[in-house]
Scaffold this motif. Structure first.
Motif, mmCIF file in Angstrom:
data_model
loop_
_atom_site.group_PDB
_atom_site.id
_atom_site.type_symbol
_atom_site.label_atom_id
_atom_site.label_comp_id
_atom_site.label_asym_id
_atom_site.label_seq_id
_atom_site.Cartn_x
_atom_site.Cartn_y
_atom_site.Cartn_z
ATOM 1 N N ILE A 89 1.028 -0.934 0.140
ATOM 2 C CA ILE A 89 -0.078 -0.040 0.004
ATOM 3 C C ILE A 89 0.897 1.187 0.065
ATOM 4 N N ARG A 90 1.784 1.194 0.927
ATOM 5 C CA ARG A 90 2.798 2.478 1.090
ATOM 6 C C ARG A 90 3.615 2.562 -0.304
ATOM 7 N N CYS A 91 4.296 1.615 -0.766
ATOM 8 C CA CYS A 91 5.287 1.907 -1.726
ATOM 9 C C CYS A 91 4.787 1.840 -3.133
ATOM 10 N N HIS A 92 3.783 0.680 -3.393
ATOM 11 C CA HIS A 92 3.613 0.290 -4.718
ATOM 12 C C HIS A 92 2.108 0.901 -5.075
ATOM 13 N N TYR A 93 1.158 1.134 -4.254
ATOM 14 C CA TYR A 93 -0.013 1.783 -4.711
ATOM 15 C C TYR A 93 0.331 3.233 -5.512
ATOM 16 N N PRO A 94 1.301 4.025 -4.947
ATOM 17 C CA PRO A 94 1.561 5.436 -5.764
ATOM 18 C C PRO A 94 2.331 4.863 -6.951
ATOM 19 N N GLU A 95 2.914 3.992 -7.308
ATOM 20 C CA GLU A 95 3.553 3.440 -8.181
ATOM 21 C C GLU A 95 2.515 3.028 -9.405
ATOM 22 N N LEU A 96 1.680 2.350 -8.788
ATOM 23 C CA LEU A 96 0.492 1.707 -9.913
ATOM 24 C C LEU A 96 -0.309 2.680 -10.572
ATOM 25 N N LEU A 97 -0.609 3.778 -9.514
ATOM 26 C CA LEU A 97 -1.618 4.620 -9.904
ATOM 27 C C LEU A 97 -0.805 6.015 -10.310
ATOM 28 N N ALA A 98 0.466 6.140 -10.499
ATOM 29 C CA ALA A 98 0.857 7.370 -10.650
ATOM 30 C C ALA A 98 0.559 8.036 -11.979
ATOM 31 N N GLY A 99 0.175 7.348 -13.158
ATOM 32 C CA GLY A 99 -0.265 7.847 -14.404
ATOM 33 C C GLY A 99 -1.907 8.191 -14.496
ATOM 34 N N ASP A 100 -2.724 8.099 -13.451
ATOM 35 C CA ASP A 100 -3.935 8.001 -13.343
ATOM 36 C C ASP A 100 -4.408 9.403 -12.680
ATOM 37 N N PRO A 101 -4.629 10.481 -13.290
ATOM 38 C CA PRO A 101 -5.113 11.822 -12.749
ATOM 39 C C PRO A 101 -6.115 11.909 -11.729
ATOM 40 N N GLU A 102 -6.800 10.655 -11.817
ATOM 41 C CA GLU A 102 -8.229 10.532 -10.975
ATOM 42 C C GLU A 102 -7.671 10.051 -9.691
ATOM 43 N N TRP A 103 -6.769 9.085 -9.590
ATOM 44 C CA TRP A 103 -6.225 8.276 -8.487
ATOM 45 C C TRP A 103 -4.970 8.694 -7.889
ATOM 46 N N ALA A 104 -4.049 8.998 -8.759
ATOM 47 C CA ALA A 104 -2.644 9.467 -8.168
ATOM 48 C C ALA A 104 -2.590 9.934 -6.659
ATOM 49 N N ALA A 105 -3.170 11.258 -6.630
ATOM 50 C CA ALA A 105 -3.132 11.924 -5.378
ATOM 51 C C ALA A 105 -3.803 11.058 -4.202
ATOM 52 N N ARG A 106 -4.842 10.546 -4.773
ATOM 53 C CA ARG A 106 -5.695 9.560 -3.599
ATOM 54 C C ARG A 106 -4.762 8.536 -3.113
ATOM 55 N N ALA A 107 -3.923 7.832 -4.051
ATOM 56 C CA ALA A 107 -3.108 6.876 -3.672
ATOM 57 C C ALA A 107 -1.858 7.327 -2.639
#
Length: 254
Positions: A89-107
């Motif tokens: 959750i801490r390290c990989h969610y931001p990587e997985l959702l980095a290119g998604d403008p709807e989800w990146a900041a939330r992750a």
């Protein structure tokens, strides 16, 4: 000791705890409540997505990430009794959702408030009171907790407050136990050889207890120790801190 203000905490139970060792979840509830937290167990929680991510299925892992971010983002903190799931959750969610403008900041926001439980308790200054365990134990540092989250001294500080418990060093304490999520399935012969080395090192300590912060590692090592007929019992650290190490060890009959 001055405690931080109570927080509304989401307990992310993890698949292995739910399916294989619910006792770890109850121990987590007990310690978090004792630390002054209002604990909520979100009913909609599911896998963190680590097995899919480890297997190269990024699409499925990303779906899990979106689902869990939406479920967890309203809580002040997310606490997890597993370094590997917390690390996902801490390290990989931001990587997985980095290119998604709807989800990146939330992750990123969810990642920033996700804690492995031993690190969370230590950061709040909590220590077990009235917990005694006259035994000698050795400690295994799980790979994800150590390398992704920097968990090393925290569990040892917490265990130092357990009356009668003596910790002895484990040679290769930072070396993988051979579980490695899906690694043990993809490379069983290598995994088995690593587990044999780890079990031999545990036996060499002379300790009666093996402790760690990840149930996957503990199940793997407990199974190997059992097959070697070693007189060593395995517990999740949170069980000891909750005063719940008086029941069956991991792998023992209930």
């Amino acid at each position: 000791m001055t405690m931080a203000p109570p927080s509304r905490v989401a307990l992310f139970v993890t698949c292995l705890v739910d399916a294989m060792r619910p006792r770890v979840g109850f121990a987590a509830l007990r310690t978090l409540a004792d630390a002054g937290c209002e604990v909520v167990v979100p009913e909609a929680q599911t896998c963190c997505g680590q097995p899919a991510l480890n297997s190269g299925d990024r699409a499925t892992a990303t779906d899990f990430a979106r689902r869990n971010v939406a479920m967890l983002e309203s809580y002040e903190a997310i606490v997890v009794p597993s370094g590997s799931c917390a690390g996902t959750i801490r390290c990989h969610y931001p990587e997985l959702l980095a290119g998604d403008p709807e989800w990146a900041a939330r992750a990123e926001a969810v990642a920033a408030k996700t804690w492995e439980i031993l690190a969370w308790l230590d950061a709040r200054g909590w220590r077990p009171e009235g917990v005694a365990l006259p035994a000698t134990a050795t400690y295994h540092d799980s790979c994800s907790g150590l390398r992704e989250l920097g968990i090393k001294a925290q569990p040892r500080r917490l265990l130092g407050a357990v009356d009668g418990l003596a910790l002895v060093p484990l040679e290769g304490e930072e070396t993988c136990c051979g579980f490695g999520g899906t690694f043990c399935v993809k490379y069983p012969a290598i995994s088995n050889a690593i587990a044999d080395e780890k079990a031999a090192a545990v036996e060499a300590t002379g300790a009666g207890l093996l402790l760690a912060g990840d149930l996957g590692c503990l199940m793997n090592m407990a199974g190997k120790l059992h097959r070697r007929r070693a007189d060593v019992r395995a517990f999740h650290t949170i069980e000891v801190l909750a005063g719940m190490a008086d029941g069956p060890a991991i792998g023992e009959a209930q």
